[in-house]
Design an enzyme around this catalytic site. Sequence first.
Site, PDB file in Angstrom:
ATOM      1  CG  ASP A  83      -6.236   8.494   1.671  1.00 18.41           C
ATOM      2  OD1 ASP A  83      -5.924   9.614   2.118  1.00 18.41           O
ATOM      3  OD2 ASP A  83      -5.514   7.485   1.799  1.00 18.41           O
ATOM      4  CE  LYS A 135       1.675   1.416  13.439  1.00 25.54           C
ATOM      5  NZ  LYS A 135       1.767   0.124  12.729  1.00 25.54           N
ATOM      6  CG  ASP A 191      -7.486   6.676   5.866  1.00 29.34           C
ATOM      7  OD1 ASP A 191      -7.987   6.287   4.794  1.00 29.34           O
ATOM      8  OD2 ASP A 191      -6.271   6.632   6.088  1.00 29.34           O
TER       9      ASP A 191
END
Length: 333
Positions: A83, A135, A191
Amino acid sequence: SPLCLCRAPSPLCSAGVNHVILAVSYMSDMLEKEMKEQEKRVLILSLSVHLDLFLVLPTAGPLALARELLTENAEPFFVLNSDVICDFPFEHMVRFHKHHGKEGTIVVTKVEEPSKYGVVVYEAETGQIQRFMEKPQVFVSNKINSGLYIFCPSILDRIQLRPTSIEKEIFPAMAQEGHLFAMELQGFWMDIGQPKDFLTGMCLYLQSLRQKHPECLRAGPGFVGNVLVDPTAKIGENCSIGPNVTLGPGVTVEDGVRIKRCTVMKGSRLHSHSWLESSIVGWSSSVGQWVRMENVTVLGEDVIVNDELYLNGANVLPHKCISESVPEPKIIM
């Protein structure tokens, strides 16, 4: 993917790859049929279909299942997420991997907001990966895993046939042992797992194609900007197509159609004077006369849209017939 429409030289073949293994599950029969066409382009194709196992063997599972094929010649092998779209620097990956001589290489790409991602921290000079951080709220790196890898077969000794995440379990151990390196991607990356991102990735890909293989793009009266058209597609008179459009095999575009920033997949028909922008038309679908579609409208396989309707951000599941307008974004089940 728009990549499947291109007649440009295969980057895998250029990198010396002649065998591709696909780990497939959902709609595997459709993927097998499509990839058999790609197999004619020198590549040997193997499909590993495990409808039940892949539900419980995340990411590393397909590698464990393909162990025999991946170890038969002791050569490094590529692993690619399906993807993502980019320029796929396979030859550069091979050179980089052989230069450091360790077990694995991850291709990383730069992002503007690293706090949204898990980032890769590595030595700038050598590329040796030191650690991964999920993150981070304080800046430590703006490079993320792009989903392109090259591994030596010895990595398979780390993977058992059980639920295993290659990113969360295998990579940290390899990094700690000094066996994992990062190569920075040059050029675009996207993506494309979501429809809006698929359309953005299509635009980036077509622009890259413009720079590297402009002969693949359609030009002339009625075509605007970057447009990729399969040779078997049929286009009527007085159409305006582009910018950023891909038309798949067997697509029929009737007279007076306007298309911008769209992908139209194999076997679909756009009837006369329809108007499409920022939309994806699935396989063997039919868009009626004077229909207007926009705002990331997505038609699944074998969808019929009746004449003179307006679809605004509609997501239509396969095998449906739309007989009323959809003025607000909505999923049609």
